[in-house]
Design a protein around this motif. Sequence first.
Motif, PDB file in Angstrom:
ATOM      1  N   PHE A 208       5.511  65.097  14.138  1.00 22.73           N
ATOM      2  CA  PHE A 208       6.089  65.179  15.491  1.00 22.73           C
ATOM      3  C   PHE A 208       6.176  63.779  16.094  1.00 22.73           C
ATOM      4  O   PHE A 208       7.135  63.436  16.765  1.00 22.73           O
ATOM      5  N   LEU A 209       5.145  63.005  15.842  1.00 25.50           N
ATOM      6  CA  LEU A 209       5.074  61.664  16.426  1.00 25.50           C
ATOM      7  C   LEU A 209       6.267  60.824  15.975  1.00 25.50           C
ATOM      8  O   LEU A 209       6.942  60.181  16.779  1.00 25.50           O
ATOM      9  N   PHE A 213       9.727  59.644  18.492  1.00 30.61           N
ATOM     10  CA  PHE A 213      10.306  58.319  18.791  1.00 30.61           C
ATOM     11  C   PHE A 213      11.812  58.436  19.003  1.00 30.61           C
ATOM     12  O   PHE A 213      12.395  57.742  19.812  1.00 30.61           O
ATOM     13  N   GLY A 214      12.428  59.299  18.207  1.00 29.48           N
ATOM     14  CA  GLY A 214      13.882  59.458  18.311  1.00 29.48           C
ATOM     15  C   GLY A 214      14.286  60.660  19.149  1.00 29.48           C
ATOM     16  O   GLY A 214      15.460  61.013  19.186  1.00 29.48           O
ATOM     17  N   SER A 215      13.313  61.287  19.844  1.00 29.03           N
ATOM     18  CA  SER A 215      13.562  62.451  20.707  1.00 29.03           C
ATOM     19  C   SER A 215      14.258  63.596  19.969  1.00 29.03           C
ATOM     20  O   SER A 215      15.201  64.205  20.481  1.00 29.03           O
ATOM     21  N   TYR A 216      13.844  63.869  18.752  1.00 25.51           N
ATOM     22  CA  TYR A 216      14.488  64.916  17.957  1.00 25.51           C
ATOM     23  C   TYR A 216      13.772  66.261  18.001  1.00 25.51           C
ATOM     24  O   TYR A 216      14.317  67.261  17.547  1.00 25.51           O
ATOM     25  N   ASN A 217      12.541  66.300  18.479  1.00 25.38           N
ATOM     26  CA  ASN A 217      11.790  67.558  18.405  1.00 25.38           C
ATOM     27  C   ASN A 217      12.317  68.600  19.389  1.00 25.38           C
ATOM     28  O   ASN A 217      12.556  68.302  20.554  1.00 25.38           O
ATOM     29  N   LEU A 218      12.448  69.817  18.894  1.00 18.96           N
ATOM     30  CA  LEU A 218      12.770  70.941  19.783  1.00 18.96           C
ATOM     31  C   LEU A 218      11.485  71.327  20.509  1.00 18.96           C
ATOM     32  O   LEU A 218      10.449  71.534  19.876  1.00 18.96           O
ATOM     33  N   LYS A 219      11.582  71.438  21.838  1.00 16.37           N
ATOM     34  CA  LYS A 219      10.369  71.709  22.615  1.00 16.37           C
ATOM     35  C   LYS A 219      10.532  72.923  23.525  1.00 16.37           C
ATOM     36  O   LYS A 219      11.643  73.262  23.920  1.00 16.37           O
TER      37      LYS A 219
ATOM     38  N   LEU B 134      -1.234  60.155  21.591  1.00 16.86           N
ATOM     39  CA  LEU B 134      -0.185  59.330  20.970  1.00 16.86           C
ATOM     40  C   LEU B 134       1.185  59.970  21.187  1.00 16.86           C
ATOM     41  O   LEU B 134       2.166  59.288  21.471  1.00 16.86           O
ATOM     42  N   LEU B 135       1.227  61.302  21.054  1.00 16.05           N
ATOM     43  CA  LEU B 135       2.495  62.010  21.238  1.00 16.05           C
ATOM     44  C   LEU B 135       3.021  61.834  22.657  1.00 16.05           C
ATOM     45  O   LEU B 135       4.212  61.630  22.871  1.00 16.05           O
ATOM     46  N   ARG B 136       2.098  61.915  23.612  1.00 15.51           N
ATOM     47  CA  ARG B 136       2.496  61.736  25.024  1.00 15.51           C
ATOM     48  C   ARG B 136       3.112  60.345  25.202  1.00 15.51           C
ATOM     49  O   ARG B 136       4.169  60.188  25.789  1.00 15.51           O
ATOM     50  N   ALA B 137       2.462  59.358  24.620  1.00 15.68           N
ATOM     51  CA  ALA B 137       2.961  57.986  24.770  1.00 15.68           C
ATOM     52  C   ALA B 137       4.299  57.804  24.038  1.00 15.68           C
ATOM     53  O   ALA B 137       5.187  57.091  24.501  1.00 15.68           O
ATOM     54  N   SER B 138       4.450  58.495  22.902  1.00 15.56           N
ATOM     55  CA  SER B 138       5.639  58.255  22.070  1.00 15.56           C
ATOM     56  C   SER B 138       6.900  58.827  22.691  1.00 15.56           C
ATOM     57  O   SER B 138       8.001  58.411  22.367  1.00 15.56           O
ATOM     58  N   SER B 139       6.732  59.800  23.599  1.00 17.26           N
ATOM     59  CA  SER B 139       7.926  60.450  24.134  1.00 17.26           C
ATOM     60  C   SER B 139       8.554  59.668  25.287  1.00 17.26           C
ATOM     61  O   SER B 139       9.534  60.115  25.864  1.00 17.26           O
ATOM     62  N   SER B 140       8.003  58.513  25.588  1.00 15.96           N
ATOM     63  CA  SER B 140       8.538  57.748  26.719  1.00 15.96           C
ATOM     64  C   SER B 140       9.921  57.166  26.441  1.00 15.96           C
ATOM     65  O   SER B 140      10.611  56.739  27.342  1.00 15.96           O
ATOM     66  N   LYS B 145      12.797  52.117  18.910  1.00 19.15           N
ATOM     67  CA  LYS B 145      13.006  51.151  17.822  1.00 19.15           C
ATOM     68  C   LYS B 145      12.184  51.509  16.579  1.00 19.15           C
ATOM     69  O   LYS B 145      12.537  51.151  15.460  1.00 19.15           O
ATOM     70  N   TYR B 146      11.071  52.187  16.792  1.00 17.92           N
ATOM     71  CA  TYR B 146      10.236  52.545  15.640  1.00 17.92           C
ATOM     72  C   TYR B 146      10.844  53.676  14.833  1.00 17.92           C
ATOM     73  O   TYR B 146      10.428  53.945  13.719  1.00 17.92           O
ATOM     74  N   TYR B 147      11.809  54.356  15.449  1.00 14.79           N
ATOM     75  CA  TYR B 147      12.318  55.530  14.780  1.00 14.79           C
ATOM     76  C   TYR B 147      12.972  55.201  13.440  1.00 14.79           C
ATOM     77  O   TYR B 147      12.482  55.625  12.393  1.00 14.79           O
ATOM     78  N   PRO B 148      14.050  54.384  13.450  1.00 13.96           N
ATOM     79  CA  PRO B 148      14.633  54.087  12.137  1.00 13.96           C
ATOM     80  C   PRO B 148      13.675  53.277  11.252  1.00 13.96           C
ATOM     81  O   PRO B 148      13.686  53.451  10.036  1.00 13.96           O
ATOM     82  N   ARG B 149      12.820  52.463  11.856  1.00  8.21           N
ATOM     83  CA  ARG B 149      11.943  51.606  11.050  1.00  8.21           C
ATOM     84  C   ARG B 149      11.056  52.415  10.088  1.00  8.21           C
ATOM     85  O   ARG B 149      10.790  51.989   8.968  1.00  8.21           O
TER      86      ARG B 149
END
Lengths: 396, 426
Positions: A208-209, A213-219, B134-140, B145-149
């Motif tokens: 999920f993490l 990052f890319g906002s892809y998760n269905l929530k 971590l998930l809370r922080a990641s959704s900001s 930029k970390y996504y494709p990386r």
Amino acid sequence: MSGEREVWITGIGILSCLGEGPEEHWQKLMQGKPVADTATFAPYIVHPIGTVSFDKQIPKKGDQRQMEAWQRIGTYAAGLALDSAGVKGNSEILGKMDMIVAAGGGERDLAVDSAILTGMPKTGNPDVYLNERLMNDLRPTLFLAQLSNLLAGNISIVHGVTGSSRTFLGEEGSGVDAVRIAFLRIKDGLSKIALVGGAHNGERKDMFLLYEFGSYNLKDKFAPVWDRGSKGGFALGSLGAFLVLEDPEHAKARGAKPIARLSAVLSERCRRKPGELTATLRGMWDKIKGTLKAGGHAIISGATGAEPAATEERALFADHAGVPVRATGTYIGHGVEPQFAMNIALAAVAIGHGGLYPPTDSASVEKPMQGSLTQAVVTGVGHWRGEGLALVEAAI
Amino acid sequence: MATYRDKKGRPIIVVTGMGVATPLGAGKEDNWERLLAGQSGIRAIKRFPTDGLKTRIAGTVDYVEVEPFCTPALSERLGEIVIEEAVAEAGIGKKGDFPGPLFVALPPIEMEWPQRMELAAESRSNNEVTYDDLLRASSSGKYAKYYPRFMFGSIAEKLAETFGTKGSPISLSTACASGASAIQLGMEAIRRGETNVALCVGADGSVNAESLIRFSLLSALSTQNDNPEAASKPFAKNRDGFVMSEGGGALVLESMDAAKARGAKIYGVLEGVGELADSFHRTRSSPDGKPIIGCLRNALADCGLAPEDIDYINAHGTSTPENDKMEHLGVSTVFGEHSKKVMISSNKSIIGHTLSAAGVVEAVFSFMTLENQRVPPTINYQVPDPAIPMDVVPNTARDAQVRHVMSNSFGFGGQNVSLVMAREPA
């Protein structure tokens, strides 16, 4: 080289939230009621694997202990495929059987990561602290579960598939290319029988993490793939899917019957600028359209639910308004690497039943099937990259 | 038009461009000079503190800067460096328009500790930091930029875009055999007639604390930290593990028809490939050596050569007690009496184990061996292992007639691949 051969699907091994094996999958699909877990990882939605008696395909507990969940799912599904093809335990055939696995990465030990991150701010030297904790807290066997190629390694160990072993990386596209290369090697006569597929554990916060990052998760609220609005999103699914592909001569010699014929597997790459995905799918469609028979074909879509990919894929469907579509992701969730092999398997199952399961969406992208299904075009559309198309046909 | 076919009627596959980067430096010439001189690329790790670690040495590529360091970023950069060299040498296509597919061997990718630490700080959790924080922080959205990386497909995607390769790029991982598997996929695509040219690449920049520790916990690494240059000792009795290293290699494969038609310089012929998987254990080879034996035999059979035709083996030679023993068992079984005569050396004694890249890096050095008729040594060979009675080209490079080379790659997880190359078509 000698002339090109047909490629038969002689084994299917599938495991997902719908159950295991072709029949359980078909029955659940026919019931027309997708089930997803919105509670366990709320707000994230998953399609969980449920309770699996792994002992049935992985008899040694010691083997199971050396695997993370995704490897157990995959090794189990591979065993189902070998059973289905009637080659389980046939060391002569398994010793020459080729294998291509599409895999992601291993699973994090969340407790270890959390403990390290919790303790880190309280130390003077974070790097040295990290070294100490990793040296003490990581389990050596975890390393093996982490290696992408160890699903293939575990299948070799547990089931004895050793003709060759390759592992492709790279999300959905790797799953398409795994099937494509296995298909081409048989077509070309280089391989007689091959096991191809993959596995995914979607019930993982570390996944999920990454997708967050890319906002892809269905929530929050579950909806069928085509009903997820302009923002879109996918619900990760835990699933394993393996196909046994075989040269018809090889199959006949051992008295095996085809479940279906795999007639084409194509892959492409585009940058996903507006319109490019649709154009890429159209280009692949053009390569198979000559073999499609009016009224007897359907599209089994690999749509993940992510946008704008889903909308671009719908533009392809619009070209073929009379062709019924089903997005299996509504039922099984998004399993990333093995999704394409899974959809080829489900296409073969549907062809075996001569029809499609009922439509599920309220957007009416999916329509009832009239007539008898003999051909299925399977799309593989990665949420970010990776495009593929396969043609599955009734064997006779 | 003349058509060049091998003994089995398949298109002959030649190499028209090569690139390489290792701890010794970037580029074929520098690498070759240092390889022949036996100058080790192994040194104390400076990239991160090594306090408390059992192994504190590696063959890091420190001359390539990626900020901030992470494995996919360095691997991608290494891939770019070696492809640039190979494509320029081949003089094929146009800039950003390589006329064939890409096969690239890569290490597994995941988010690394600096990113986890950044998210943990962002989460502002006062007590325990969990994945929910971590998930809370990641959704900001701040970390898009970390996504494709950290997508597995992102390195191949970037390389395909930069160099304009055709079709869907294939990334693969068969552990330490990955590079050889990438070459094999390119060979098969040309033999099938799908393409006339293919770009086969291996790139690995995975010396980070956690990767090192994981290998260390498997007791796979040399712990001879005091004299890094002497730590990698393939085939020596006192070998005590491999040394992690980084690098990249790239080969432009072409059908000989296509290479001749465009008047390209030919650096060598890829004659055969064999593979066989092992079902014995996750990190150990089958004690009877059957999978390795079968792999070597498959490679020879693929090109119709006898063991006596091989003059030099570019060994997998990792310097672990287990691998080198098993490789000797495989070679001595397949090569019989000839195993005492055939030269066998390990580039890993000098550059360490470049992991996913090793198969391609060592293929480049195998072709340079054929081109120069000079065999790079196995260095640090001071204490011969009586159980491995082979000519390991100890410590000093040697001029020799080399007609055919075999290059071996054996991986964790049981994947074995061997390549056979020659200077000229048979």
